[in-house]
Design a protein around this motif. Structure first.
Motif, PDB file in Angstrom:
ATOM      1  N   LYS A 142      44.809  46.301  34.948  1.00  0.00           N
ATOM      2  CA  LYS A 142      43.505  46.594  35.541  1.00  0.00           C
ATOM      3  C   LYS A 142      43.666  47.529  36.742  1.00  0.00           C
ATOM      4  O   LYS A 142      44.729  47.563  37.382  1.00  0.00           O
ATOM      5  N   ARG A 197      50.312  42.258  39.801  1.00  0.00           N
ATOM      6  CA  ARG A 197      49.119  42.398  38.956  1.00  0.00           C
ATOM      7  C   ARG A 197      49.481  42.240  37.491  1.00  0.00           C
ATOM      8  O   ARG A 197      48.773  41.558  36.726  1.00  0.00           O
ATOM      9  N   ALA A 242      40.799  36.420  35.455  1.00  0.00           N
ATOM     10  CA  ALA A 242      40.977  37.807  35.026  1.00  0.00           C
ATOM     11  C   ALA A 242      40.038  38.677  35.846  1.00  0.00           C
ATOM     12  O   ALA A 242      38.819  38.537  35.749  1.00  0.00           O
ATOM     13  N   TRP A 243      40.593  39.542  36.686  1.00  0.00           N
ATOM     14  CA  TRP A 243      39.790  40.406  37.544  1.00  0.00           C
ATOM     15  C   TRP A 243      39.561  41.748  36.865  1.00  0.00           C
ATOM     16  O   TRP A 243      40.391  42.222  36.089  1.00  0.00           O
ATOM     17  N   ASP A 244      38.450  42.380  37.211  1.00  0.00           N
ATOM     18  CA  ASP A 244      38.181  43.725  36.701  1.00  0.00           C
ATOM     19  C   ASP A 244      38.905  44.788  37.507  1.00  0.00           C
ATOM     20  O   ASP A 244      39.032  45.931  37.058  1.00  0.00           O
ATOM     21  N   PRO A 285      46.760  37.663  34.337  1.00  0.00           N
ATOM     22  CA  PRO A 285      45.763  38.046  33.328  1.00  0.00           C
ATOM     23  C   PRO A 285      45.046  39.361  33.627  1.00  0.00           C
ATOM     24  O   PRO A 285      44.296  39.849  32.785  1.00  0.00           O
ATOM     25  N   SER A 286      45.267  39.922  34.815  1.00  0.00           N
ATOM     26  CA  SER A 286      44.638  41.201  35.159  1.00  0.00           C
ATOM     27  C   SER A 286      45.595  42.374  34.938  1.00  0.00           C
ATOM     28  O   SER A 286      45.396  43.459  35.502  1.00  0.00           O
TER      29      SER A 286
END
Length: 319
Positions: free
Chosen positions: A179, A171, A95-97, A175-176
Motif C-alpha cells: 500500500k 509495511r 488492512a490500511w489503504d 496486511p497493508s
C-alpha cells in the motif's frame, strides 16, 4: 465540491469502550511522525497539526500514532512506537489503504544543532555534523554552501534512507503490504528566537532550534535564511530521490511542500509570524496551505490517478 476533513483518531480511541467504526470510511490511513503530526494540546489549539487540515472528497480516517510532546523527536523510534508497529505489521493489524509519515525534518534540525565539540572539548568529526566551524569554511565563492558539511550530509542521508527502507519493510510484513506510503517535504524555517510555549503537555518550553546553532557556528545573520533553505532543499531532493527509486523504495510517494508559497517569519521575531507558529512549526495558515495541496496528491494516488514513470523522452501519463 464538498470536502471532508480527515477524521483523526488515536490508538487509545481504538482501544476504548466505543472504538470508531473505521469501516464507515472510504479511506483508512495509519499515521506516524514527528512534531508536524504532534497531538500536543497547544499544537491542536494553534491548529498547527498538519493532519487536522487534510481534506478529501471521500470520508477518510487516520489513526495517528505520533506523540504529544513539543520536544524534537527523531526518526520514528520503533522501540517507543509500539502502537504504530502493532497497527502496521502486528498479527491483528488492520488492512490500511495507506500510511502517512512525517519524518526526517526534526532529524535534520538535530543534525544542524550538533556542536563542533563534545562535552570534553574534543572536535566532533565533520561527517557527524551538518555545520562547519569557521576554520573549515569554504571560499566565499561557494556561497552559503561554504558553511555546510557535505560529509555530514552523506551520513544523514544514509541514515534516513535506511530508516525509510525499514519502515517500508514493516509495511510489507503486514496486511497493508504494497500500500502507498505518503511522506511530505518540509517548509523553510527562518532561524529566529521563537521557541515553543511553556504550557505544552510536557510543562516545559523547548526551542529555539536553528537560531542557537547559527550563532554557535558564527554564521553571519544575513545568511541564516539561505542556510536554512539549503538544508531543507537538500532534504527535499533526498526524499524525492527515494520516491523515484521504485525498486529500492516501492510504494513511496513524496509531496514537495517546498513548492507551496508560504509567508516567511520576520527575522528576529519571537512568536507567531507569517505562516509560522514558532521557529520550526507552522501555524494554522501554514498548515492549511500545505495540507490542502498534499491532500490532492494523496487522494490522486489512492484513486489510482497518479503519474507513473515512462521511458525517457515521453511525458508522464495518468493511470
Amino acid at each position: 465540491m464538498f470536502m471532508d476533513h480527515l477524521a483523526c483518531f488515536t490508538p487509545a480511541d481504538l482501544a476504548g469502550s466505543t472504538p470508531p467504526d473505521l469501516s464507515a470510511f472510504r479511506w483508512r490511513l495509519l499515521a506516524q511522525g514527528d512534531s508536524w503530526f504532534s497531538n500536543s494540546r497547544d499544537k491542536l489549539n494553534a491548529h498547527a497539526n498538519l493532519l487536522q487540515e487534510l481534506v478529501f472528497k471521500g470520508q477518510t480516517a487516520a489513526v495517528n500514532c505520533a506523540g504529544t510532546g513539543n520536544a524534537l523527536s527523531h526518526m520514528v523510534d520503533l522501540e517507543s512506537s509500539a502502537d504504530f508497529v502493532r497497527l502496521l505489521s502486528g498479527p491483528d493489524a488492520p488492512a490500511w489503504d495507506g500510511v502517512l509519515l512525517s519524518v526526517g525534518g526534526n532529524d535534520l534540525i538535530a543534525a544542524a544543532r550538533t556542536p563542533a565539540h563534545d562535552a570534553a572539548g574534543n572536535p566532533i568529526p565533520l561527517e557527524l555534523r551538518l555545520m562547519r566551524r569557521q576554520t573549515e569554511w569554504g571560499p566565499p565563492s561557494a556561497g552559503v554552501a561554504r558553511y555546510f558539511s557535505e560529509p555530514g550530509w552523506a551520513t544523514y542521508a544514509e541514515y534516513l534512507r535506511a530508516n525509510v527502507k525499514h519502515l517500508l519493510s514493516l509495511r510489507d510484513q503486514g496486511p497493508s503490504a504494497g500500500k502507498p506510503v505518503f511522506m511530505h517535504c518540509y517548509a523553510v524555517p527562518m532561524p529566529r528566537p521563537a521557541g515553543a510555549e511553556s504550557n505544552d503537555d510536557l510543562g516545559a518550553a523547548s526551542g529555539p532550534w536553528l537560531y542557537p546553532a547559527m550563532k554557535a557556528y558564527g554564521v553571519p545573520a544575513a545568511d541564516w535564511a539561505a542556510v536554512s533553505r539549503l538544508m531543507v532543499f537538500h532534504l527535499a531532493q533526498l526524499l524525492k530521490g527515494m520516491a523515484a527509486d521504485s525498486e529500492g523504495f516501492p510504494g513511496l510517494f513524496v509531496f514537495d511542500s517546498t513548492t507551496v508559497p508560504l509567508a516567511l517569519a520576520a527575522p528576529g521575531s519571537t512568536g507567531i509570524s507569517g505562516d509560522w507558529h514558532n521557529e520550526i512549526h507552522l501555524n494554522h495558515s501554514g498548515c492549511f496551505k500545505i495540507a490542502r495541496a498534499w491532500s490532492e496528491h494523496i487522494e490522486m494516488v489512492l484513486e489510482g490517478k497518479h503519474l507513473v514513470p515512462v521511458p525517457t523522452g515521453r511525458k508522464g501519463r495518468v493511470k
